[in-house]
Write an enzyme that holds these catalytic residues in place. Structure first.
Site, PDB file in Angstrom:
ATOM      1  N   LYS A   1      60.905  61.120  87.367  1.00 45.48           N
ATOM      2  CA  LYS A   1      61.716  61.160  88.586  1.00 45.48           C
ATOM      3  C   LYS A   1      60.874  61.613  89.763  1.00 45.48           C
ATOM      4  O   LYS A   1      60.192  62.628  89.633  1.00 45.48           O
ATOM      5  CB  LYS A   1      62.875  62.139  88.359  1.00 45.48           C
ATOM      6  CG  LYS A   1      63.736  62.369  89.571  1.00 45.48           C
ATOM      7  CD  LYS A   1      64.791  63.397  89.281  1.00 45.48           C
ATOM      8  CE  LYS A   1      65.524  63.722  90.567  1.00 45.48           C
ATOM      9  NZ  LYS A   1      66.443  64.808  90.398  1.00 45.48           N
TER      10      LYS A   1
ATOM     11  N   LYS B   1      59.366  65.650  86.680  1.00 45.85           N
ATOM     12  CA  LYS B   1      60.145  65.617  87.919  1.00 45.85           C
ATOM     13  C   LYS B   1      59.277  66.170  89.035  1.00 45.85           C
ATOM     14  O   LYS B   1      58.807  67.313  88.967  1.00 45.85           O
ATOM     15  CB  LYS B   1      61.422  66.445  87.769  1.00 45.85           C
ATOM     16  CG  LYS B   1      62.213  66.537  89.063  1.00 45.85           C
ATOM     17  CD  LYS B   1      63.563  67.195  88.860  1.00 45.85           C
ATOM     18  CE  LYS B   1      64.299  67.319  90.189  1.00 45.85           C
ATOM     19  NZ  LYS B   1      65.613  67.947  90.020  1.00 45.85           N
TER      20      LYS B   1
HETATM   21  C1  PBG Z   1      68.663  69.141  91.209  1.00 49.77           C
HETATM   22  C2  PBG Z   1      68.640  67.651  91.245  1.00 49.77           C
HETATM   23  C3  PBG Z   1      68.152  66.901  92.315  1.00 49.77           C
HETATM   24  C4  PBG Z   1      68.364  65.552  92.004  1.00 49.77           C
HETATM   25  C5  PBG Z   1      68.965  65.499  90.745  1.00 49.77           C
HETATM   26  N1  PBG Z   1      69.127  66.815  90.279  1.00 49.77           N
HETATM   27  C6  PBG Z   1      67.578  67.354  93.603  1.00 49.77           C
HETATM   28  C7  PBG Z   1      66.543  68.382  93.608  1.00 49.77           C
HETATM   29  O1  PBG Z   1      65.781  68.568  92.651  1.00 49.77           O
HETATM   30  O2  PBG Z   1      66.440  69.069  94.630  1.00 49.77           O
HETATM   31  C8  PBG Z   1      68.002  64.425  92.913  1.00 49.77           C
HETATM   32  C9  PBG Z   1      68.543  63.086  92.612  1.00 49.77           C
HETATM   33  C10 PBG Z   1      68.497  62.109  93.733  1.00 49.77           C
HETATM   34  O3  PBG Z   1      67.862  62.328  94.780  1.00 49.77           O
HETATM   35  O4  PBG Z   1      69.134  61.052  93.589  1.00 49.77           O
HETATM   36  N2  PBG Z   1      68.743  69.780  90.027  1.00 49.77           N
END
Ligand code: PBG
Length: 328
Positions: free
Chosen positions: A252, A194
């Site tokens: 991601k 991520k």
């Molecule tokens: C946070 C989380 C995020 C997303 C999913 N879980 C945002 C972040 O890490 O700040 C983003 C998903 C998206 O943008 O569609 N745990």
């Protein structure tokens, strides 16, 4: 000329016969945002046609999506500000409305997959995925919270837990806590690679979960989410998640990281998930609203690219629209 590749493109039927990649609703996971209350359906301004839904409205949305052939959903809660604290204690509280909603959803739709979010940011006054102390995001102390959250989510009936926090060692800690509590059949879809991406904006708007603008608290997540410049590091994360007992490995965001998806697919034997994130979907929606692109063509081409790159499970805000297009 002996070889004329155009022969395989000469008609619709031959194009279909020679098609290499086919995207079905079995490949899709539909993200939904839950709010406490009744009869609430608030559009997210930075992600048009996506809503914060109360449970009653979410049940309707799930019913509609399942009618088109979607059977996996990932659900994110918006937590009222007064229930947030520094240690995300509401995340595993017996009163937690997200946990109750999961139980209700599973009782109405026993055969679908519901995937949770394991992270502290929706519950944390600092808007970070872990505990913040003196400007630092603590790893091991955060894991203790994530583990309690995981067991509570498994107990509530989530089929798959989705740790999105990027703390080191959390998958292994979750796996052993789940097993000890008897939840050995609860799966883990790990957010393996991520990245600290600029494409999460609409999601943070939806949940009001952005890192807060406070003295001493980093306004970014770069000390735990990965550097977008890095590729080999995804292999380190992947190897750890395999060892720690993950069932799915996720990349991601998705579109800007197709090379990482391919890399993961080639190096690991677990199914690979990709999160086609809010900002990536919002860009396409905005271009279509401007009349610059055609949604019915650009959207499926985009999703197909994720499958072609090697994704087995695609999390996308377009899941229902795609399903409606092919099965509606
Ligand atoms: C946070 C989380 C995020 C997303 C999913 N879980 C945002 C972040 O890490 O700040 C983003 C998903 C998206 O943008 O569609 N745990």
């Amino acid at each position: 000329m002996l070889i004329r590749p155009r022969r395989n493109r000469k008609s619709e039927s031959i194009r279909r016969l020679s098609q290499e990649t086919i995207l079905t609703t079995d490949d899709l996971i539909y993200p939904l945002f839950l709010v406490e209350g009744k009869k609430i359906k608030e559009e997210i301004s930075s992600l048009p046609d996506n809503y914060r839904l109360s449970l009653d409205e979410m049940l309707i949305e799930i019913q509609e999506a399942t009618n088109y052939g979607i059977h996996s959903f990932i659900i994110f809660p918006k937590i009222p500000e007064n229930l947030k604290d520094k240690v995300a204690s509401y995340s595993y509280s017996a009163k937690n409305y997200y946990l109750h909603a999961a139980t209700e959803i599973k009782s109405k739709f026993p055969s679908i997959n519901i995937i949770s979010d394991v992270a502290m940011d929706p519950y944390n006054i600092d808007g970070h995925d872990g505990i913040v102390e003196n400007g630092e995001i603590l790893n091991d102390a955060s894991i203790e919270v994530l583990v309690q959250m995981s067991v509570a989510q498994a107990k509530a009936g989530f089929d798959i837990l989705g740790p999105s926090d990027m703390m080191d060692g959390r998958v292994g800690a979750m796996r052993s806590a789940l097993d000890q509590a008897g939840y050995y059949n609860t799966s883990i879809m790990s957010y393996t690679a991520k990245y600290a991406s600029a494409f999460y904006g609409p999601f943070r708007d939806a949940l009001a979960s952005a890192p807060v603008d406070n003295e001493g608290i980093p306004k970014h997540k770069k000390s735990y989410q990965m550097n977008p410049a890095n590729k080999k590091e995804a292999l380190i994360e992947g190897a750890l998640d395999v060892q720690e007992g993950a069932d799915f490995l996720m990349v991601k965001p998705a579109l800007n990281y197709l090379d990482i998806i391919r890399l993961m697919k080639e190096n690991f034997n677990l199914p690979i998930a990709a999160y086609h994130v809010s900002g990536e979907c919002a860009m396409l929606i905005a271009a279509c609203q401007n009349g610059w692109l055609e949604y019915e063509k650009a959207m499926p081409e985009t999703l197909l690219s994720l499958k072609r790159a090697g994704t087995d499970a695609i999390i996308t805000y377009f899941a229902k629209d795609y399903a409606k297009m092919i099965n509606g």
